[in-house]
Each structure stands twice: as structure tokens, then as C-alpha cells.
Write a protein that holds these residues in place. Sequence first.
Motif, PDB file in Angstrom:
ATOM      1  N   TYR A  85      36.807  42.825  80.915  1.00 60.10           N
ATOM      2  CA  TYR A  85      38.168  42.485  80.520  1.00 60.10           C
ATOM      3  C   TYR A  85      38.286  41.003  80.160  1.00 60.10           C
ATOM      4  O   TYR A  85      39.095  40.633  79.298  1.00 60.10           O
ATOM      5  N   ARG A  86      37.512  40.171  80.815  1.00 63.03           N
ATOM      6  CA  ARG A  86      37.562  38.738  80.518  1.00 63.03           C
ATOM      7  C   ARG A  86      37.057  38.428  79.109  1.00 63.03           C
ATOM      8  O   ARG A  86      37.331  37.341  78.576  1.00 63.03           O
ATOM      9  N   LEU A  87      36.350  39.362  78.498  1.00 64.91           N
ATOM     10  CA  LEU A  87      35.857  39.165  77.142  1.00 64.91           C
ATOM     11  C   LEU A  87      36.917  39.463  76.090  1.00 64.91           C
ATOM     12  O   LEU A  87      36.732  39.132  74.919  1.00 64.91           O
ATOM     13  N   HIS A  88      38.013  40.098  76.499  1.00 58.93           N
ATOM     14  CA  HIS A  88      39.075  40.424  75.544  1.00 58.93           C
ATOM     15  C   HIS A  88      39.713  39.147  75.019  1.00 58.93           C
ATOM     16  O   HIS A  88      39.934  38.194  75.764  1.00 58.93           O
ATOM     17  N   ARG A  89      40.024  39.145  73.750  1.00 57.17           N
ATOM     18  CA  ARG A  89      40.601  37.955  73.112  1.00 57.17           C
ATOM     19  C   ARG A  89      41.928  38.308  72.438  1.00 57.17           C
ATOM     20  O   ARG A  89      42.167  37.998  71.278  1.00 57.17           O
ATOM     21  N   ASN A  90      42.798  38.995  73.196  1.00 64.55           N
ATOM     22  CA  ASN A  90      44.108  39.389  72.680  1.00 64.55           C
ATOM     23  C   ASN A  90      45.130  38.317  73.065  1.00 64.55           C
ATOM     24  O   ASN A  90      45.597  38.277  74.207  1.00 64.55           O
ATOM     25  N   THR A  91      45.467  37.453  72.114  1.00 64.58           N
ATOM     26  CA  THR A  91      46.359  36.330  72.409  1.00 64.58           C
ATOM     27  C   THR A  91      47.468  36.246  71.362  1.00 64.58           C
ATOM     28  O   THR A  91      47.433  36.918  70.325  1.00 64.58           O
ATOM     29  N   GLU A  92      48.438  35.377  71.645  1.00 63.40           N
ATOM     30  CA  GLU A  92      49.536  35.150  70.704  1.00 63.40           C
ATOM     31  C   GLU A  92      49.057  34.462  69.431  1.00 63.40           C
ATOM     32  O   GLU A  92      49.789  34.431  68.438  1.00 63.40           O
ATOM     33  N   ASP A  93      47.862  33.912  69.445  1.00 61.49           N
ATOM     34  CA  ASP A  93      47.313  33.256  68.257  1.00 61.49           C
ATOM     35  C   ASP A  93      46.725  34.243  67.255  1.00 61.49           C
ATOM     36  O   ASP A  93      46.324  33.835  66.165  1.00 61.49           O
ATOM     37  N   ASP A  94      46.675  35.514  67.631  1.00 59.32           N
ATOM     38  CA  ASP A  94      46.140  36.553  66.746  1.00 59.32           C
ATOM     39  C   ASP A  94      47.304  37.283  66.088  1.00 59.32           C
ATOM     40  O   ASP A  94      47.955  38.123  66.715  1.00 59.32           O
ATOM     41  N   PRO A  95      47.608  36.975  64.815  1.00 67.18           N
ATOM     42  CA  PRO A  95      48.777  37.597  64.176  1.00 67.18           C
ATOM     43  C   PRO A  95      48.658  39.107  64.069  1.00 67.18           C
ATOM     44  O   PRO A  95      49.669  39.828  64.128  1.00 67.18           O
TER      45      PRO A  95
END
Length: 231
Positions: free
Chosen positions: A64-74
Motif C-alpha cells: 500500500y505504501r507504493l500507491h501514488r494516489n495523490t491530489e497532484d494526479d489530475p
Amino acid sequence: MTLASGRKKVKERTEKRCCPVCGAVARTLLHPADRRVFHRCGGCGFSWLDAAHQLCADEERARYRLHRNTEDDPGYVAYLRGFIERALRPHLPTGPCDALDFGCGPTPVLARLLEQDLGCRTAVYDLYFFPQTPEPGTLFDLVTATEVAEHLSDPVAAFRELAGLLRPEGILGIMTLLSPEDDVAFLDWFYLRDRTHRAFYSRGALACLAGASGLQPVWDDEARMATFRRI
């Protein structure tokens, strides 16, 4: 080996299990690539990964720490806003509401969007990253569980817990990709490649879970989004 139709033959094992969702007999399949064992219900259509092949908690947390789902991803923000506009907004009363983002992950993007787009007062919970549970007796108008259901070890208990967090007429919105009906397509499905995925749903399985949890199906897109109301 191939069938007369040219489709791959599915390796089906002889042992039978009972479905944890509806109790019907499930068939057992062996994945041809990695030998993992899956069970598929012949009644409601629920499928699950055998417990012997499920990751332990430490392995799950590391992935799960590898997930890169952030507000910076439109793209990811647009994906969640599509869920809000289709699965949530049409079924909520107007005005502010109390919401819980269940299984929010290390970066609770959806919780922030619920505040921005719907004016919700939002709490978050995640087993690994935000483990503090709501105070006993706390109820919500809205509970969301996006990309969570496929990680559940006990969907029946989890759905009942989520339903119990809702006020009467409260809304549960979930997002999980529905599984192919065909066994060959299921074993070739990309969703199985994520080793943290252990539970796979059909519309029938979701309806069974709702019925066992005091929830009424309200809407679904027949693909990945579904909305339920507490009866």
C-alpha cells in the motif's frame, strides 16, 4: 489444451467450499500462471482468493505504501470526482453532512474532495494509516469505501460494520471493479495481479451483502460503482 471452441481450459479442482456471502456451493479454480487457488460461488457470484495465498498484514502495508494516489494526479482526482457526481451527489440530501472515508489509504484524497465538492464534515479511517476508529455511537450520513471491498477478508462482517455506522436513510457508496462471469476471463483478469486483492464481487453478491446488512441497493453502474441506503 484447448476446448473445441478454441478457448483455454480452466483447471477446476475437486474440493468444494461454501460461499461466505450466500452459503451456496463454490467451485475451486487453480490459476494457470502462479498456482494460486480461487473459489467462485455458483449462487451469488462472489469470488475469493484462498486464505493460503493471501498476504500477511506487513506485506499488505508495504504494498500500500507504493500507491501514488495523490491530489497532484489530475487523472485520479477526476476519477474520484466521477464517483462523487454519479454515486453520491444524486442520492444525498442537500446541505452539509457528516461523512466517513473508510479505507482512505495514506493520502485521503476523497475525504478532501467530499469537503470541497459536497461540503461534508469528513472523518477518515484506514487500518494501516489512520487506525483511530470513530467514537462509539458516532453515526454518519455518508460512508464511502473506494477500492476497499476487494481487500476485505470478511465482507459480510465489514458490510454490517459499515451499515452500522450510518444514520437511518444514510448512504454507503462503494467502488470496486465487478468480476467477469466467465471462469476463463476471470483467471485472465488484470485485477488478480494485485496480490492485495482477495475478494471479488458480482452485482448479485453486492445485493446479498446489502440484504444481510440492512441496506437497500439504490444505484449502480453495472461496472464498479454502487450506492446503498440504510433501511
